[in-house]
Motif scaffolding. Structure first.
Motif, PDB file in Angstrom:
ATOM      1  N   CYS A  44     -13.708  16.319  15.644  1.00 27.19           N
ATOM      2  CA  CYS A  44     -12.939  16.816  16.699  1.00 27.19           C
ATOM      3  C   CYS A  44     -13.833  17.566  17.615  1.00 27.19           C
ATOM      4  N   ASN A  73      -8.669  26.170  19.872  1.00 26.25           N
ATOM      5  CA  ASN A  73      -7.956  25.303  20.994  1.00 26.25           C
ATOM      6  C   ASN A  73      -6.809  25.953  21.562  1.00 26.25           C
ATOM      7  N   CYS A  79      -3.902  18.572  24.624  1.00 29.59           N
ATOM      8  CA  CYS A  79      -4.865  17.692  23.748  1.00 29.59           C
ATOM      9  C   CYS A  79      -4.021  16.849  22.855  1.00 29.59           C
ATOM     10  N   CYS A  83      -5.877  13.644  24.434  1.00 26.02           N
ATOM     11  CA  CYS A  83      -7.127  13.397  23.667  1.00 26.02           C
ATOM     12  C   CYS A  83      -7.329  12.068  23.300  1.00 26.02           C
ATOM     13  N   GLN A  85      -7.730  10.573  20.183  1.00 23.69           N
ATOM     14  CA  GLN A  85      -7.789  10.852  18.798  1.00 23.69           C
ATOM     15  C   GLN A  85      -8.217   9.628  18.033  1.00 23.69           C
ATOM     16  N   GLN A  88     -11.894   9.897  17.573  1.00 19.18           N
ATOM     17  CA  GLN A  88     -12.372  11.118  17.341  1.00 19.18           C
ATOM     18  C   GLN A  88     -11.886  11.557  15.801  1.00 19.18           C
TER      19      GLN A  88
END
Length: 271
Positions: A44, A73, A79, A83, A85, A88
């Motif tokens: 992350c 956050n 997110c 994001c 993910q 990540q």
């Protein structure tokens, strides 16, 4: 989690993904192994304590999950939706070696959406330090910096050149991927921490360089708003848009609602 039927969503710009139900979120959270050395945290970019907020979901403690998320956050609903993910936190989830990794992004989105519908709880803010910080730009970097600075007790002023805050979150990502009410709600939470927002303020013009340098610190978060052209014949003709301009017309100028708004983007058949 499921998508809205294609024959319905083709007629509007509403969000496609309907998200997890509470029961689905708890069932997904219960799959987490609660690793002693959680690789997901290292995956992350902002080092959210992912096992902690997932554990709270598994226990049915959604407010606790929201608090755990916001420790690192202040934009969890955003997110959780946009994001990457898969490269990540989810990309390094140990469960992914033999089965499907924990759907961390979906769980983050669930918690943020649940909290937004049940009354957001703001994290604690430190005592005023007397320091003033200018943040130029209200995109994801500017909002994140403003939130962290405000939580640390600094007086933060955000300068945004456009008439709406959010940067690429507002003008670049379509509403069916990231609804604008979600963006606005999370911006409002950043402002509730004490940050001030000045829209229609172009750094260097609306606000002078000398004025900016009068702050104790300046954070430049101007983003990457300029398009990259291909340098081919005809790309400068009327009716030819860069991706940036196309998305700005749709998101900020209501091009999808032509002729109600005179900023048309023509609809073709199949592309």
């Amino acid at each position: 989690m499921s998508d809205r039927p294609a024959d319905i969503r083709v007629h509007d710009f509403r969000e496609v993904d309907t998200g997890l139900s509470a029961a689905e979120a708890i069932a997904e959270a219960e799959r987490c192994l609660q690793c002693k050395k959680p690789l997901c945290i290292k995956g992350c970019p902002v080092c959210i304590d992912i096992p902690a907020f997932i554990r709270e979901i598994a226990d049915g403690n959604f407010p606790g999950a929201a608090r755990a998320l916001k420790e690192q956050n202040m934009l969890p609903a955003i997110c959780g939706r946009v994001c990457p993910q898969e490269t990540q936190c989810e990309g390094v989830c140990i469960l992914g070696n033999k089965e499907t990794p924990i759907r961390i992004g979906a769980l983050e989105r669930f918690v943020a959406d649940w909290e937004r519908g049940n009354g957001p709880e703001l994290p604690e803010v430190a005592k005023p330090t007397g320091k003033r910080v200018a943040v130029v730009g209200s995109g994801p970097a500017g909002l994140t910096a403003a939130a962290e600075l405000a939580r640390a007790g600094h007086a933060v002023t955000i300068f945004e050149s456009l008439h709406e805050a959010g940067g690429v979150l507002t003008y670049g990502i379509p509403a069916f991927r990231l609804p604008k009410d979600v963006v606005k709600a999370e911006i409002d939470q950043v402002l509730a921490l004490g940050a001030r927002l000045k829209k229609n303020h172009l750094a260097g013009r609306s606000v002078s360089t000398d004025e900016l340098l009068g702050y104790d610190a300046v954070f430049l978060a101007t983003g990457a708003g300029l398009p990259a052209f291909m340098c081919i014949p005809g790309e400068n003709l009327n009716g030819v848009y860069s991706a940036n301009e196309f998305l700005t017309r749709v998101n900020l100028m209501h091009a999808d609602a032509f002729p109600a708004f005179d900023t048309p983007v023509l609809h073709a058949a199949r592309v």
